[in-house]
Design an enzyme around this catalytic site. Structure first.
Site, PDB file in Angstrom:
ATOM      1  N   ALA A 187       0.838  -1.209   0.000  1.00 41.92           N
ATOM      2  CA  ALA A 187       0.000   0.000   0.000  1.00 41.92           C
ATOM      3  C   ALA A 187       0.867   1.252   0.000  1.00 41.92           C
ATOM      4  O   ALA A 187       2.044   1.222   0.383  1.00 41.92           O
ATOM      5  CB  ALA A 187      -0.916   0.001   1.220  1.00 41.92           C
ATOM      6  N   ASP A 188       0.257   2.346  -0.417  1.00 39.69           N
ATOM      7  CA  ASP A 188       0.911   3.653  -0.348  1.00 39.69           C
ATOM      8  C   ASP A 188      -0.169   4.714  -0.137  1.00 39.69           C
ATOM      9  O   ASP A 188      -1.242   4.631  -0.732  1.00 39.69           O
ATOM     10  CB  ASP A 188       1.686   3.950  -1.638  1.00 39.69           C
ATOM     11  CG  ASP A 188       2.551   5.192  -1.484  1.00 39.69           C
ATOM     12  OD1 ASP A 188       3.603   5.096  -0.826  1.00 39.69           O
ATOM     13  OD2 ASP A 188       2.177   6.264  -2.000  1.00 39.69           O
ATOM     14  N   THR A 189       0.125   5.677   0.722  1.00 40.36           N
ATOM     15  CA  THR A 189      -0.829   6.735   1.037  1.00 40.36           C
ATOM     16  C   THR A 189      -0.222   8.104   0.732  1.00 40.36           C
ATOM     17  O   THR A 189       0.934   8.362   1.073  1.00 40.36           O
ATOM     18  CB  THR A 189      -1.226   6.685   2.533  1.00 40.36           C
ATOM     19  OG1 THR A 189      -1.765   5.398   2.830  1.00 40.36           O
ATOM     20  CG2 THR A 189      -2.264   7.759   2.868  1.00 40.36           C
ATOM     21  N   GLY A 247      -3.528   3.699  -2.085  1.00 40.88           N
ATOM     22  CA  GLY A 247      -3.552   2.684  -3.131  1.00 40.88           C
ATOM     23  C   GLY A 247      -3.116   1.363  -2.523  1.00 40.88           C
ATOM     24  O   GLY A 247      -2.208   1.333  -1.691  1.00 40.88           O
TER      25      GLY A 247
END
Length: 196
Positions: free
Chosen positions: A78-80, A115
């Protein structure tokens, strides 16, 4: 056994993230997993819409770990990122950077997008989740206090929704709270349960 645990029981689940918040959130879904992280040179495709960037980076993190996966591994990455107007706000590099980020967000609405990429080495999918956060006005003294005490250098936008600044400074969240924290676990649960 819950549906997710049943779906994943034949797999060895890996969280490809060093984030303590993501580890806490995934653990809250009551599935066993290990954490495995690999450094990646995150490439931002300038042709992407801003809100597509976190999903692209999550997919890059997934791709970096594929060579290390076995057939029975199930990986989640994930990436924020935080978006305010046309500005993309990632993690601060210095305390001054963190101060300026929070001061910029003070009194404004901003968007948090996470994501997520999930699946096996042979088949994986990705999605993104968006939440809108409204900050009240936060004075310089309170910004400095927060940065000194909570050291938010590993957080997009330089703040943790679950920390003191979230308690005193967030007026409203439209969308998922857990997405703002770093992993939209409600969506992830449903996506994995229906994964084919």
């Amino acid at each position: 056994m819950n549906l997710l645990a049943e779906k994943l029981q034949k797999y060895h689940v890996i969280l490809g993230s060093a984030s303590a918040r993501r580890k806490e959130l995934l653990a809250g879904l009551d599935i066993p997993f290990e954490v495995r992280v690999k450094e990646t040179n995150e490439f931002v495709d300038k042709s992407l819409a801003l809100e597509e960037i976190p999903q692209s980076i999550a997919e890059q993190k997934f791709a970096a770990l594929i060579p290390d996966l076995t057939d029975n591994d199930f990986l989640i990455t994930a990436d924020t990122l935080v978006f305010c107007g046309d500005r993309v706000i990632g993690k601060p590099k210095t305390k001054q950077d963190a101060f300026e980020m929070i001061r910029f967000l003070s009194g404004k609405k901003h968007i948090v997008v996470t994501g997520v990429c999930y699946g096996t080495k042979n088949h994986h999918k990705a999605f993104r989740c968006k939440s809108q956060v409204t900050f009240s006005e936060i004075c310089d003294q309170d910004i400095s206090y927060y940065i000194e005490k909570y050291k938010p250098m590993d957080k997009a936008g330089a703040y943790g929704v679950q920390e003191w600044i979230g308690y005193m400074g967030i007026e409203k969240i439209k969308g998922s709270y857990y997405n703002v924290m770093g992993l939209p676990v409600h969506m992830l649960y449903k996506k994995i349960v229906s994964f084919r």
